[in-house]
Write an enzyme that holds these catalytic residues in place. Structure first.
Site, mmCIF file in Angstrom:
data_model
loop_
_atom_site.group_PDB
_atom_site.id
_atom_site.type_symbol
_atom_site.label_atom_id
_atom_site.label_comp_id
_atom_site.label_asym_id
_atom_site.label_seq_id
_atom_site.Cartn_x
_atom_site.Cartn_y
_atom_site.Cartn_z
ATOM 1 N N CYS A 1 15.967 1.175 -36.454
ATOM 2 C CA CYS A 1 17.111 1.702 -37.218
ATOM 3 C C CYS A 1 18.265 0.691 -37.127
ATOM 4 C CB CYS A 1 17.587 3.030 -36.649
ATOM 5 S SG CYS A 1 16.357 4.331 -36.617
ATOM 6 N N HIS B 1 21.432 -0.771 -39.156
ATOM 7 C CA HIS B 1 22.576 0.109 -38.869
ATOM 8 C C HIS B 1 23.179 -0.113 -37.486
ATOM 9 C CE1 HIS B 1 22.215 2.457 -42.528
ATOM 10 N NE2 HIS B 1 20.918 2.523 -42.350
ATOM 11 N N CYS C 1 14.536 6.828 -44.175
ATOM 12 C CA CYS C 1 14.843 5.632 -43.379
ATOM 13 C C CYS C 1 13.573 5.098 -42.729
ATOM 14 C CB CYS C 1 15.871 5.954 -42.305
ATOM 15 S SG CYS C 1 17.551 5.572 -42.808
ATOM 16 N N ARG D 1 16.913 12.352 -45.162
ATOM 17 C CA ARG D 1 17.485 11.009 -45.018
ATOM 18 C C ARG D 1 16.793 10.239 -43.902
ATOM 19 N NH1 ARG D 1 17.648 7.182 -46.077
ATOM 20 N NH2 ARG D 1 19.175 5.580 -46.403
#
Lengths: 103, 277, 204
Positions: free
Chosen positions: B186, B190, B238, B234
């Site tokens: 992730c 991010h 991802c 969401r």
């Protein structure tokens, strides 16, 4: 049967602002599904707004309008407490009318 | 599935002269202006967000007696503040539920109520849990309805609860876990400030100001395709883009990630169900 | 799954890497346990993607900051596995490279595994000045060749960087496109040309 609309009608000075959210697939008839089959056209064709029973807006729409569309209108001559009714008819003959009171 | 990765045992000692050249950093696009224009557009759309239609639908579903046990969620489902108490529940989740002995985000909790209280089958719900085309699952409308009851409240995930704290810590590690064909975690996208994929801004989820961007617009109505989507969706998408396999619906992995993000955003404003490009 | 994860970790000492093991109760160990439990295969994305190879394992256990010795060992190992084009040439056709750089498809569970994989380059890098929708996860590559020239050394550096970024930087964010067989040597040549060919818009 179609899901209800969400209508908001508010006096801003001497103009009544009406906002309508409609729950509708608004299929253009040109889209294909995952299997490559054309999704049949299904969209709102006629739209009316009535104030205390008197039609103040009347219009036609077609498949170019988005799914779950939002419409906004400004109407003169309304006052708080008046009844606003919004109606639509789609190309399959489905219809829906919802009401609210001007705030 | 069972095939092993071949791990090389040879340690070749090739020397490498790294070419340490400076990279040119120029851009030429006024991103601040583009962002401001989009913010204006979003504000206009928020004023009549189709998410409200799903709130209405969700309200109907919440109050109706449904399922094999013929009970309503309104009379049976505790979202953390007591049965029937929804105001502010969404911004205080994920939280720990003793009855389920699990930390749960809002969507996972509603699914739990639907299976435990109403008698619906989890497998049936999990078969098609996210909206697509003209299909919106009931659970999506229910989450949107519940989230609407926390409009304009501040996130306040009970992070002092040791179970929630542990979920936060595990979530933080899941966000850092690199695997798959592209070595992505992730955090690859991010985990630092001011990055973009193409034109899409990437919030840094490690910081409160980034984490809030990751959570505040969900559940959200996506104008592309006209579908209502939840934060469970969401997270799922991802992982798809991370080139991972699919996370199981309403699993710990997803809840822990949501705990990490939401609690990091604590103290900041939730404006209610959002709208997406 | 369990077996494989253990094997992957157990294989690390053969590279001579001293890896700090996770304590069983640590959040990192629990994260791996949770991940192992919570995924299901979909489309082309099988569960074996969750297992770490030794590069991923080292980066995961050191927060992408391995000791200099361990980083060097990894880089040398990855460099030794780079495959070069049969004809020995490292620069191909920049126009093909540009269209490959544009495509972001491949490897997700919704991608058809039978179709070619894109280079994903613009997702993270500015490259040609004509493309304004570029990402910024990686550095800008505008004028890449103009700044560096296209000597055989630069060609080789660029080719290897795309084939396997970990050969130069053990825990680079960049995927190992050639190493995982996402891109063939011929395709990587086209990307090298996009960056280094004096005729490429990158260097205009």
């Amino acid at each position: 049967m179609a899901d209800p609309m969400k209508i908001r009608a508010q006096m801003k000075g001497d103009v009544c602002e009406i906002r309508v959210l409609m729950s509708h697939p608004m299929e253009t008839g040109q889209r294909k599904d995952a299997d490559g089959k054309t999704v049949p056209a299904h969209f709102i064709q006629n739209l009316t707004v009535a104030l205390n029973g008197k039609t103040v807006v009347s219009g036609q729409t077609a498949g170019s309008v988005s799914r779950n569309p939002v419409f906004g209108f400004k109407v003169k001559g309304a006052k708080a407490g008046d009844k606003v009714a919004v109606s639509w008819v789609d190309n399959k003959g489905d219809k829906r009318t919802d009401e609210t009171t001007v705030a | 599935m069972r095939k092993l990765r071949i791990i090389g045992a040879a340690c070749t000692a090739a020397a490498l002269a790294a070419t340490g050249m400076a990279f040119a950093q120029s851009d030429g696009v006024d991103h601040a202006k583009a962002d401001a224009e989009f913010a204006k557009f979003r504000a206009e759309m928020e004023d009549s967000n189709p998410a409200e239609l799903f709130e209405m639908k969700g309200e109907e579903l919440w109050k109706a007696k449904r399922g094999p046990k013929n009970v309503s969620l309104a009379e049976s489902c505790d979202m953390g503040l007591g049965i029937g108490k929804l105001d502010g529940a969404y911004v205080k989740m994920p939280r720990y539920f003793a009855d389920a002995d699990k930390v749960m985000d809002a969507e996972r909790r509603i699914v739990w109520c639907m299976t435990e209280k109403q008698g619906f089958s989890f497998d049936e719900i999990a078969k098609r849990p996210f909206a697509s085309g003209n299909y919106t699952p009931d659970i999506t409308s229910l989450v949107t309805f519940v989230a609407g009851h926390s409009r304009n409240m501040k996130f306040a995930v009970p992070i002092k609860d040791p179970k929630v704290k542990e979920a936060w810590e595990i979530g933080k590690e899941i966000a850092a876990y690199r695997a798959g064909p592209y070595d992505f975690s992730c955090n690859t996208c991010h985990g630092s400030d001011g990055k973009r994929i193409r034109m899409q801004n990437l919030p840094n989820l490690a910081k409160p100001e980034g984490a809030i961007k990751g959570v505040f617009g969900w559940p959200g109505y996506r104008m592309t395709g006209g579908v209502m989507l939840t934060s469970q969706w969401r997270m799922n998408d991802c992982f798809r883009q991370q080139r991972f396999p699919e996370p199981k619906y309403a699993s710990d992995t997803v809840t822990y990630l949501l705990t990490y993000m939401t609690a990091t955003a604590n103290g900041q404003l939730y404006k209610g169900p959002g709208i997406k490009r | 799954m369990t077996k494989k994860l253990i094997l992957a970790v157990a294989a690390i000492p053969c590279l001579g890497l001293a890896l700090p093991a996770f304590a069983d109760a640590s959040a990192s160990a629990k994260a791996i346990e949770t991940i192992k439990r919570d995924f299901k295969p979909r489309g082309q994305a099988d569960l074996d993607r969750l297992a770490e190879d030794f590069v991923q394992a080292l980066c995961n256990r050191t927060a992408n900051n391995p000791s200099p010795e361990n980083a060097k060992r990894i880089e040398a190992d990855q460099l030794a596995k780079v495959k070069y084009p049969a004809d020995g040439k490292l620069m191909g056709d920049w126009k093909k490279g540009e269209s490959l750089a544009q495509s972001g498809r491949g490897f997700t569970w919704t991608d058809n595994p039978g179709l070619p994989v894109g280079g994903n380059c613009y997702n993270c890098h500015q490259i040609s000045p004509k493309e304004v929708a570029f990402g910024t996860v990686g550095p800008s590559l505008l004028q890449y060749g103009k700044l560096r020239g296209n000597s055989p050394e630069i060609q080789k550096y660029t080719y290897v960087k795309i084939f396997n970024a970990k050969a130069y930087n053990a825990c680079s964010d960049m995927p190992r496109f050639g190493h995982v067989d996402a891109l063939k040597p011929e395709q990587i040549k086209d990307l090298v040309a996009l960056l280094l060919d004096p005729e490429s818009p990158v260097n205009k």
